[in-house]
Motif scaffolding. Structure first.
Motif, PDB file in Angstrom:
ATOM      1  N   VAL A   1       0.831  -1.203   0.000  1.00  0.00           N
ATOM      2  CA  VAL A   1       0.000   0.000   0.000  1.00  0.00           C
ATOM      3  C   VAL A   1       0.872   1.262   0.000  1.00  0.00           C
ATOM      4  CG1 VAL A   1      -1.675   1.321   1.365  1.00  0.00           C
ATOM      5  CG2 VAL A   1      -1.898  -1.157   1.177  1.00  0.00           C
ATOM      6  N   ASP A   2       0.456   2.253  -0.756  1.00  0.00           N
ATOM      7  CA  ASP A   2       1.106   3.560  -0.748  1.00  0.00           C
ATOM      8  C   ASP A   2       0.588   4.330   0.471  1.00  0.00           C
ATOM      9  OD1 ASP A   2       2.141   6.059  -1.118  1.00  0.00           O
ATOM     10  OD2 ASP A   2       1.279   6.381  -3.114  1.00  0.00           O
TER      11      ASP A   2
ATOM     12  N   VAL B   1      -3.090   6.839   2.347  1.00  0.00           N
ATOM     13  CA  VAL B   1      -3.916   6.291   3.435  1.00  0.00           C
ATOM     14  C   VAL B   1      -4.255   7.390   4.429  1.00  0.00           C
ATOM     15  CG1 VAL B   1      -4.014   4.631   5.323  1.00  0.00           C
ATOM     16  CG2 VAL B   1      -2.907   4.002   3.167  1.00  0.00           C
ATOM     17  N   ARG B   2      -5.533   7.666   4.594  1.00  0.00           N
ATOM     18  CA  ARG B   2      -5.992   8.705   5.513  1.00  0.00           C
ATOM     19  C   ARG B   2      -5.898   8.238   6.964  1.00  0.00           C
ATOM     20  NH1 ARG B   2     -10.726   8.896   7.910  1.00  0.00           N
ATOM     21  NH2 ARG B   2     -11.567   7.327   6.473  1.00  0.00           N
ATOM     22  N   ASP B   3      -6.312   6.999   7.232  1.00  0.00           N
ATOM     23  CA  ASP B   3      -6.359   6.466   8.590  1.00  0.00           C
ATOM     24  C   ASP B   3      -5.776   5.056   8.547  1.00  0.00           C
ATOM     25  OD1 ASP B   3      -7.078   5.224  10.997  1.00  0.00           O
ATOM     26  OD2 ASP B   3      -8.938   6.349  11.175  1.00  0.00           O
TER      27      ASP B   3
ATOM     28  N   ARG C   1      -5.051   2.874  10.913  1.00  0.00           N
ATOM     29  CA  ARG C   1      -5.774   1.885  11.728  1.00  0.00           C
ATOM     30  C   ARG C   1      -6.991   1.367  10.985  1.00  0.00           C
ATOM     31  NH1 ARG C   1     -10.160   2.330  15.409  1.00  0.00           N
ATOM     32  NH2 ARG C   1     -10.071   0.874  17.187  1.00  0.00           N
ATOM     33  N   ALA C   2      -7.802   2.267  10.442  1.00  0.00           N
ATOM     34  CA  ALA C   2      -9.005   1.864   9.730  1.00  0.00           C
ATOM     35  C   ALA C   2      -8.663   1.041   8.488  1.00  0.00           C
ATOM     36  CB  ALA C   2      -9.824   3.094   9.335  1.00  0.00           C
ATOM     37  N   TYR C   3      -7.590   1.422   7.810  1.00  0.00           N
ATOM     38  CA  TYR C   3      -7.201   0.696   6.590  1.00  0.00           C
ATOM     39  C   TYR C   3      -6.754  -0.724   6.926  1.00  0.00           C
ATOM     40  CZ  TYR C   3      -5.659   0.426   1.725  1.00  0.00           C
ATOM     41  OH  TYR C   3      -5.539   0.083   0.390  1.00  0.00           O
ATOM     42  N   LEU C   4      -5.970  -0.858   7.986  1.00  0.00           N
ATOM     43  CA  LEU C   4      -5.526  -2.190   8.406  1.00  0.00           C
ATOM     44  C   LEU C   4      -6.707  -3.054   8.844  1.00  0.00           C
ATOM     45  CD1 LEU C   4      -2.272  -1.201  10.304  1.00  0.00           C
ATOM     46  CD2 LEU C   4      -2.404  -2.907   8.467  1.00  0.00           C
ATOM     47  N   VAL C   5      -7.633  -2.459   9.583  1.00  0.00           N
ATOM     48  CA  VAL C   5      -8.826  -3.196  10.005  1.00  0.00           C
ATOM     49  C   VAL C   5      -9.627  -3.632   8.785  1.00  0.00           C
ATOM     50  CG1 VAL C   5     -11.064  -2.986  11.166  1.00  0.00           C
ATOM     51  CG2 VAL C   5      -8.998  -2.163  12.298  1.00  0.00           C
ATOM     52  N   ARG C   6      -9.695  -2.768   7.768  1.00  0.00           N
ATOM     53  CA  ARG C   6     -10.429  -3.115   6.550  1.00  0.00           C
ATOM     54  C   ARG C   6      -9.813  -4.336   5.875  1.00  0.00           C
ATOM     55  NH1 ARG C   6     -10.402   1.215   1.810  1.00  0.00           N
ATOM     56  NH2 ARG C   6     -10.957   2.509   3.612  1.00  0.00           N
ATOM     57  N   ILE C   7      -8.477  -4.361   5.752  1.00  0.00           N
ATOM     58  CA  ILE C   7      -7.819  -5.515   5.131  1.00  0.00           C
ATOM     59  C   ILE C   7      -8.081  -6.773   5.952  1.00  0.00           C
ATOM     60  CG2 ILE C   7      -5.623  -6.520   4.435  1.00  0.00           C
ATOM     61  CD1 ILE C   7      -4.508  -3.697   4.125  1.00  0.00           C
ATOM     62  N   THR C   8      -7.906  -6.667   7.264  1.00  0.00           N
ATOM     63  CA  THR C   8      -8.101  -7.820   8.148  1.00  0.00           C
ATOM     64  C   THR C   8      -9.525  -8.343   8.071  1.00  0.00           C
ATOM     65  OG1 THR C   8      -6.398  -7.033   9.679  1.00  0.00           O
ATOM     66  CG2 THR C   8      -7.990  -8.602  10.550  1.00  0.00           C
TER      67      THR C   8
ATOM     68  N   TYR D   1     -19.414   3.582  11.229  1.00  0.00           N
ATOM     69  CA  TYR D   1     -20.215   2.914  10.210  1.00  0.00           C
ATOM     70  C   TYR D   1     -19.599   3.092   8.824  1.00  0.00           C
ATOM     71  CZ  TYR D   1     -23.931   2.272  13.668  1.00  0.00           C
ATOM     72  OH  TYR D   1     -24.661   1.881  14.767  1.00  0.00           O
ATOM     73  N   GLU D   2     -19.015   4.239   8.577  1.00  0.00           N
ATOM     74  CA  GLU D   2     -18.410   4.500   7.277  1.00  0.00           C
ATOM     75  C   GLU D   2     -17.222   3.569   7.026  1.00  0.00           C
ATOM     76  OE1 GLU D   2     -19.285   6.760   9.491  1.00  0.00           O
ATOM     77  OE2 GLU D   2     -20.989   7.631   8.396  1.00  0.00           O
ATOM     78  N   ASP D   3     -16.371   3.381   8.048  1.00  0.00           N
ATOM     79  CA  ASP D   3     -15.216   2.494   7.890  1.00  0.00           C
ATOM     80  C   ASP D   3     -15.651   1.035   7.802  1.00  0.00           C
ATOM     81  OD1 ASP D   3     -13.297   4.501   7.815  1.00  0.00           O
ATOM     82  OD2 ASP D   3     -13.057   4.541   9.998  1.00  0.00           O
ATOM     83  N   ILE D   4     -16.685   0.665   8.542  1.00  0.00           N
ATOM     84  CA  ILE D   4     -17.203  -0.708   8.440  1.00  0.00           C
ATOM     85  C   ILE D   4     -17.766  -0.944   7.049  1.00  0.00           C
ATOM     86  CG2 ILE D   4     -18.900  -2.365   9.309  1.00  0.00           C
ATOM     87  CD1 ILE D   4     -18.731  -0.961  12.023  1.00  0.00           C
ATOM     88  N   ALA D   5     -18.472   0.042   6.516  1.00  0.00           N
ATOM     89  CA  ALA D   5     -19.049  -0.079   5.174  1.00  0.00           C
ATOM     90  C   ALA D   5     -17.962  -0.357   4.140  1.00  0.00           C
ATOM     91  CB  ALA D   5     -19.814   1.191   4.818  1.00  0.00           C
TER      92      ALA D   5
END
Length: 298
Positions: free
Chosen positions: A48-49, A53-55, A57-64, A136-140
């Motif tokens: 990932v560049d 990435v704005r956040d 933590r949220a990006y890592l959680v999204r991948i996981t 909710y936005e990050d979960i979406a």
């Protein structure tokens, strides 16, 4: 990863590793699979560049989450072929996890079994929202749904879980006292003392995975549970011993026969009595307990 300790991608991953492991474990109920998910997350993360990435933590959680959802769907087929009841892999956890009431409940054996009744997407949404307060936005973004759809899924999942979760939260002190009574009763084969701490309608779920003896269906009722436990342990050679520990953020017992690890027992307690007992005997699920390395979650 140790060769790049000063790399920003590595630093971010290490900083959030406990969180990512806990997310994967709560979704999968398997520490071995959760570790695999972390490896997959890492392999994707290093590509990932980070400037985009704005956040982190949220990006890592999204991948996981996405990798866990993929694994969860394949695990469903594995569980359908599993011999007898399936229980989550027990995790030795540090005592401070028990002090975090919300975290301790979210990873408890009783709650993990409730999560098993949700669909994969419902489970992901519930875990991310209720246990980790992800927006909710990050979960979406993680589950490929709109924020509005995620809100509806969260509402349904919460109602489903609330109808099945324990009615009260028991203090670690009370749980340890009840389990100490169980330990003494099993070691002395004192049937009456064991009956005294069991609710009349207690349910025992035992998991042998087809390798160790276990009931193929839940055992319902205090009398039946005592007969099953005393009968099963009584057939084996060696002295029964129990030791207190913390499993999945809650007090539990590690039981040994003749000094050899036999299983881990976690319990659900209501009104001072055990209403649910969960006994994991499958050796494949006891490797972390055998290593005796307690985890600090999130």
């Amino acid at each position: 990863m140790s060769d790049h300790a000063t790399d920003p991608a590595t630093d971010a991953f290490v900083a959030h590793r406990n969180l990512l492991f806990t997310v994967a474990y709560e979704m999968l109920g398997s520490a071995a699979d959760a570790e695999d998910i972390l490896q997959e997350t890492w392999l994707r993360w290093v590509k990932v560049d980070l400037e985009q990435v704005r956040d982190q933590r949220a990006y890592l959680v999204r991948i996981t989450t996405r990798q866990s959802l993929n694994r969860l769907r394949t695990m469903t087929r594995r569980k359908e072929a599993y011999v007898g009841p399936w229980l989550p892999e027990p995790l030795l956890t540090t005592p401070d996890v028990a002090e975090d009431v919300e975290l301790a409940e979210s990873v408890s054996m009783a709650m993990m079994l409730v999560l098993e009744t949700l669909s994969p997407t419902e489970r992901a949404v519930f875990v991310l929202r209720e246990a980790f307060e992800i927006s909710y936005e990050d979960i979406a973004a993680a589950v490929d749904k709109s924020p509005a759809a995620v809100r509806q899924i969260a509402y349904r999942a919460r109602r489903h879980v609330d109808a099945r979760r324990p009615r009260q939260v028991v203090s670690p002190h009370e749980a340890r006292e009840v389990l100490e009574s169980v330990r003494r009763a099993l070691e002395t084969r004192d049937v009456q003392s064991l009956l005294d701490v069991l609710a009349p309608d207690v349910v025992l779920v035992s998991d042998g995975g087809g390798v160790k003896q276990a009931a193929l269906r839940p055992v319902v009722g205090a009398d039946k549970l005592v007969r099953f436990m005393v009968g099963s342990l009584g057939k084996a050679e060696g002295t029964i011993t129990g030791e207190s520990t913390v499993v999945n953020g809650n007090p539990a017992l590690v039981l040994r026969l003749g000094g050899e690890l036999d299983g881990v027992m976690a319990v659900r307690i209501e009104d001072g009595r055990i209403t649910g007992a969960y006994y994991v005997r499958n050796p494949e699920k006891l490797t972390r307990v055998a290593c005796e390395t307690p985890l600090t979650l999130r």
